[in-house]
Design a protein around this motif. Structure first.
Motif, PDB file in Angstrom:
ATOM      1  N   MET A   1      23.110  47.253 -38.531  1.00 29.58           N
ATOM      2  CA  MET A   1      23.925  47.661 -39.330  1.00 29.58           C
ATOM      3  C   MET A   1      23.254  48.424 -40.618  1.00 29.58           C
ATOM      4  N   ASN A   2      24.187  49.470 -40.209  1.00 30.06           N
ATOM      5  CA  ASN A   2      24.066  50.629 -40.934  1.00 30.06           C
ATOM      6  C   ASN A   2      24.482  51.117 -42.175  1.00 30.06           C
ATOM      7  N   GLU A   3      23.523  51.389 -43.624  1.00 35.88           N
ATOM      8  CA  GLU A   3      24.199  50.762 -44.970  1.00 35.88           C
ATOM      9  C   GLU A   3      24.505  52.424 -45.473  1.00 35.88           C
ATOM     10  N   THR A   4      24.736  51.760 -46.700  1.00 35.66           N
ATOM     11  CA  THR A   4      25.652  53.602 -47.096  1.00 35.66           C
ATOM     12  C   THR A   4      24.314  53.419 -47.995  1.00 35.66           C
ATOM     13  N   SER A   5      24.234  55.168 -47.835  1.00 34.10           N
ATOM     14  CA  SER A   5      23.240  55.696 -48.784  1.00 34.10           C
ATOM     15  C   SER A   5      23.837  55.218 -50.338  1.00 34.10           C
ATOM     16  N   PRO A   6      22.774  55.849 -51.818  1.00 32.51           N
ATOM     17  CA  PRO A   6      23.270  55.967 -53.022  1.00 32.51           C
ATOM     18  C   PRO A   6      23.935  56.840 -53.493  1.00 32.51           C
ATOM     19  N   GLY A   7      25.649  56.732 -53.781  1.00 31.12           N
ATOM     20  CA  GLY A   7      26.060  57.740 -54.069  1.00 31.12           C
ATOM     21  C   GLY A   7      27.195  58.318 -53.423  1.00 31.12           C
ATOM     22  N   ALA A   8      26.889  57.834 -51.988  1.00 32.58           N
ATOM     23  CA  ALA A   8      28.065  57.571 -50.415  1.00 32.58           C
ATOM     24  C   ALA A   8      29.500  57.104 -51.221  1.00 32.58           C
ATOM     25  N   PRO A   9      30.523  57.583 -50.423  1.00 35.98           N
ATOM     26  CA  PRO A   9      31.621  57.586 -50.765  1.00 35.98           C
ATOM     27  C   PRO A   9      31.348  56.030 -50.013  1.00 35.98           C
ATOM     28  N   ALA A  10      32.649  55.203 -50.510  1.00 34.96           N
ATOM     29  CA  ALA A  10      32.442  53.944 -49.914  1.00 34.96           C
ATOM     30  C   ALA A  10      33.055  53.765 -48.089  1.00 34.96           C
ATOM     31  N   GLY A  11      32.452  53.413 -47.353  1.00 39.34           N
ATOM     32  CA  GLY A  11      31.970  53.241 -46.311  1.00 39.34           C
ATOM     33  C   GLY A  11      32.051  53.869 -45.590  1.00 39.34           C
TER      34      GLY A  11
ATOM     35  N   LYS B   1      37.264  60.454 -40.131  1.00 36.85           N
ATOM     36  CA  LYS B   1      36.222  59.937 -40.791  1.00 36.85           C
ATOM     37  C   LYS B   1      36.128  61.044 -42.496  1.00 36.85           C
ATOM     38  N   VAL B   2      36.047  62.530 -41.613  1.00 42.57           N
ATOM     39  CA  VAL B   2      35.975  63.616 -43.334  1.00 42.57           C
ATOM     40  C   VAL B   2      37.624  63.596 -44.346  1.00 42.57           C
ATOM     41  N   LEU B   3      38.489  63.529 -43.795  1.00 44.60           N
ATOM     42  CA  LEU B   3      39.909  63.445 -44.080  1.00 44.60           C
ATOM     43  C   LEU B   3      39.872  61.645 -45.043  1.00 44.60           C
ATOM     44  N   MET B   4      39.171  61.134 -44.268  1.00 45.05           N
ATOM     45  CA  MET B   4      39.749  59.302 -45.279  1.00 45.05           C
ATOM     46  C   MET B   4      38.337  59.616 -46.676  1.00 45.05           C
ATOM     47  N   GLY B   5      37.335  60.317 -46.562  1.00 46.05           N
ATOM     48  CA  GLY B   5      36.453  60.465 -47.575  1.00 46.05           C
ATOM     49  C   GLY B   5      35.363  59.369 -46.874  1.00 46.05           C
ATOM     50  N   ARG B   6      34.838  59.638 -45.659  1.00 40.34           N
ATOM     51  CA  ARG B   6      33.645  58.298 -45.404  1.00 40.34           C
ATOM     52  C   ARG B   6      33.022  59.431 -45.255  1.00 40.34           C
ATOM     53  N   VAL B   7      32.936  60.018 -45.449  1.00 38.78           N
ATOM     54  CA  VAL B   7      31.326  60.751 -45.185  1.00 38.78           C
ATOM     55  C   VAL B   7      30.534  61.473 -46.396  1.00 38.78           C
ATOM     56  N   ALA B   8      28.934  61.379 -45.925  1.00 41.41           N
ATOM     57  CA  ALA B   8      28.425  61.605 -47.913  1.00 41.41           C
ATOM     58  C   ALA B   8      28.533  63.107 -48.338  1.00 41.41           C
ATOM     59  N   ASP B   9      28.246  63.631 -49.071  1.00 38.78           N
ATOM     60  CA  ASP B   9      27.562  65.115 -49.761  1.00 38.78           C
ATOM     61  C   ASP B   9      27.027  65.642 -48.719  1.00 38.78           C
TER      62      ASP B   9
END
Length: 187
Positions: free
Chosen positions: A1-11, A166-174
């Motif tokens: 299971m992948n976890e999101t990094s802090p400050g990353a967009p939801a998903g 993913k980029v268009l939906m905002g699911r990519v961290a900065d």
């Protein structure tokens, strides 16, 4: 299971069914690449031994090895695209803010999708033209040689479309808005 990094967009960082499918597909491609490499080594080595040791050889060895090398290269390109392992430079993009990076990434994906379409269309035409032509040594249809462009075009487009969505939906961290490797040391 992948976890999101802090400050990353939801998903961001979460694995979707498409991501899992593409990952499994690339694992299959890696196995096909390994088989291609193994067959190439056996054919070429066997041919060398037969030529120097027994003054004979396998007539189709060079042709099949060449075809396998082309397939290996294109399939390796698909795997590298999926793993974001291609080299590049970020000299301009690294100085942009998140919005600029996102716009550049979207433009890049659209350009790459256009190239996939051109490659697919050209490979389809070559496959059709060469369907009835036989290779000189093996007698196999030359369509097999050109059809790797079809596989690459479809596979690369699927990976690129997934990433673009993913980029268009905002699911990519900065920090993931730059997708290339600066040097081989980081790869």
């Amino acid at each position: 299971m992948n976890e999101t990094s802090p400050g990353a967009p939801a998903g961001a960082g979460s694995s979707t069914a498409v991501d899992r499918f593409l990952g499994a597909y690339c694992k299959v491609l890696e196995a096909v690449i390994a088989v291609c490499l193994l067959v190439m080594v056996v054919l070429v080595f066997g041919n060398v031994v037969l030529r120097y040791g027994f003054n004979s050889g396998i007539s189709i060895s060079e042709e099949i090895s060449r075809w396998l090398f082309v397939w290996l290269t294109f399939l390796g390109g698909v795997v590298a695209l999926h793993e974001k392992a291609h080299l590049g430079t970020e000299m301009l993009v690294s100085h942009l803010g998140p919005t600029g990076k996102k716009v550049c990434l979207i433009i890049g994906y659209l350009l790459m999708l256009a190239i996939c379409w051109l490659l697919f269309r050209g490979a389809l035409e070559q496959t059709k033209i060469n369907f009835d032509n036989s290779a000189p040594s093996s007698g196999l249809s030359m369509a097999w040689f050109y059809s790797v462009g079809l596989v690459f075009g479809v596979s690369a487009a699927a990976i690129l479309l997934n990433d673009l969505i993913k980029v268009l939906m905002g699911r990519v961290a900065d920090e993931d808005l730059i997708i290339i490797k600066e040097t081989e040391d980081h790869a």
